[in-house]
Design an enzyme around this catalytic site. Sequence first.
Site, mmCIF file in Angstrom:
data_model
loop_
_atom_site.group_PDB
_atom_site.id
_atom_site.type_symbol
_atom_site.label_atom_id
_atom_site.label_comp_id
_atom_site.label_asym_id
_atom_site.label_seq_id
_atom_site.Cartn_x
_atom_site.Cartn_y
_atom_site.Cartn_z
ATOM 1 C CE1 TYR A 144 -16.330 -8.751 -9.209
ATOM 2 C CE2 TYR A 144 -15.731 -7.705 -7.134
ATOM 3 C CZ TYR A 144 -16.698 -8.194 -7.993
ATOM 4 O OH TYR A 144 -18.022 -8.124 -7.652
ATOM 5 C CG ASP A 239 -10.765 -0.848 -7.877
ATOM 6 O OD1 ASP A 239 -10.958 -0.388 -6.733
ATOM 7 O OD2 ASP A 239 -11.461 -1.743 -8.385
ATOM 8 C CE LYS A 267 -13.395 -4.550 -0.567
ATOM 9 N NZ LYS A 267 -14.434 -5.532 -0.366
HETATM 10 N N1 HOZ Z 1 -16.356 -8.980 -3.582
HETATM 11 C C1 HOZ Z 1 -15.919 -9.535 -2.330
HETATM 12 C C2 HOZ Z 1 -14.720 -10.367 -2.506
HETATM 13 N N2 HOZ Z 1 -13.627 -9.749 -3.129
HETATM 14 C C3 HOZ Z 1 -16.986 -10.345 -1.663
HETATM 15 C C4 HOZ Z 1 -17.927 -9.464 -0.968
HETATM 16 C C5 HOZ Z 1 -18.878 -10.171 -0.029
HETATM 17 O O1 HOZ Z 1 -19.287 -11.296 -0.276
HETATM 18 O O2 HOZ Z 1 -19.244 -9.580 0.966
#
Ligand code: HOZ
Length: 426
Positions: A144, A239, A267
């Site tokens: 992802y 990534d 992040k």
């Molecule tokens: N994309 C995030 C999980 N890998 C979730 C992000 C969120 O819901 O804050």
Amino acid sequence: MKTSRSEAIFARAQEIIPGGVNSPVRACRSVGTGPLFIAAGSAATVTDVDGNQYIDMIGSWGPLILGHNHPEIIEAITTTMAHGTSFGAPTEIEVTFAETLRAAVPSMEMVRAVSSGTEATMSALRLARGATGRAKIIKADGGYHGHADCLLVAAGSGAATLGIPGSAGVPAGAAQDTLVVPYNDLAAVERCFADHPAQIAAIIIEPVAGNMGLVVPAQGYLQGLRDLCTKHGTILIFDEVMTGFRVAFGGAQALYGIKPDLTTIGKIIGGGLPAAAFGGRADIMRNLAPLGSVYQAGTLSGNPVAMAAGVRAMQILARPGTYERLEVAGQRLADGLLSAARDAGVPACVNRVGSMLTLFLCDGPVTDYASAKLADTTRFASFFRAMRAAGVFLPPSQFEAMFVSLAHTDQQLDHIIAAARTALRS
Ligand code: HOZ
């Protein structure tokens, strides 16, 4: 445990926000419950609007490696915002941010700041395509990289949880140049190169996969990708949105000793505010506007408040002993969860790198998305609910990682293990 206020707010939210949430996984659908609305966070805990306190294993999905409300981060934010919050013109802290990032991740010879991991990956891919003049990219099944059109193909995270490996609204044209290979399968990557000679612009890969649950790169896998990219003139993009400053100060590339051409990162580098970046080889980065012909921009890119929080976070993490402490804490939790599962007679395995880990409810080994999907998601859902009732806030999906922060105490980790022991028996 009373959750009536969360439920009432969720009812309101569903009237106005699709699914009641601003990011799908938060809706907690795959674990058969609704979300908690959070009122406050402090160190390793969050408190919901009903006043229940939980040990937080989400940590805002990774950024909060220092815990909630860290006093030095709050100080950096408040001091900076006292001078204004956004200018749409350069500020010195952006340069300091780029320098601080490059000092930790030397492969990022030049850096551009953006506001989210999705922007970072989307921009890095456009850059790779612009720099090589090629269209195709390779990504991993269950990998992802945010929600840009060309990356929502066989994607993990929420897309996996919801059982929609693609997404409506992605035109065939946007996805047709995305080649998907199983994670940890070098032969599959070799076949892509053989089938599409001189057409592959980039491989984008999580050097530790975190969105099919955590999957560790097999010995030689990352080096193999590096060698194939070098051989074929393809840009290797790591990534590191999740792994940057998480698995080691210099990210997974430092941990495994592999130098990518481009890195996407987010992040932690925002210190809990929205910031991300991409960067890498200067000869590639010079293709970006205004120097080159690859366009990329953003009103809030390099926002001074987010930059200040990020710089301070990186400075704190540079202090001696940080990653040793995270390793010990991660190991304590992983060992405890595994023994809790074994004692309960529940098939389980734990994948962990440093302070990020996933407890898979299957025998394992979990080495790719296909093996991750063998986990018992029904049992995971009841485990999640029992843990939440016991005051532990886990990521609401089998296909995510939990994060240990520097704020978690041994007692809190032991509480989680004890809760798991009970939850897995029921
Ligand atoms: N994309 C995030 C999980 N890998 C979730 C992000 C969120 O819901 O804050």
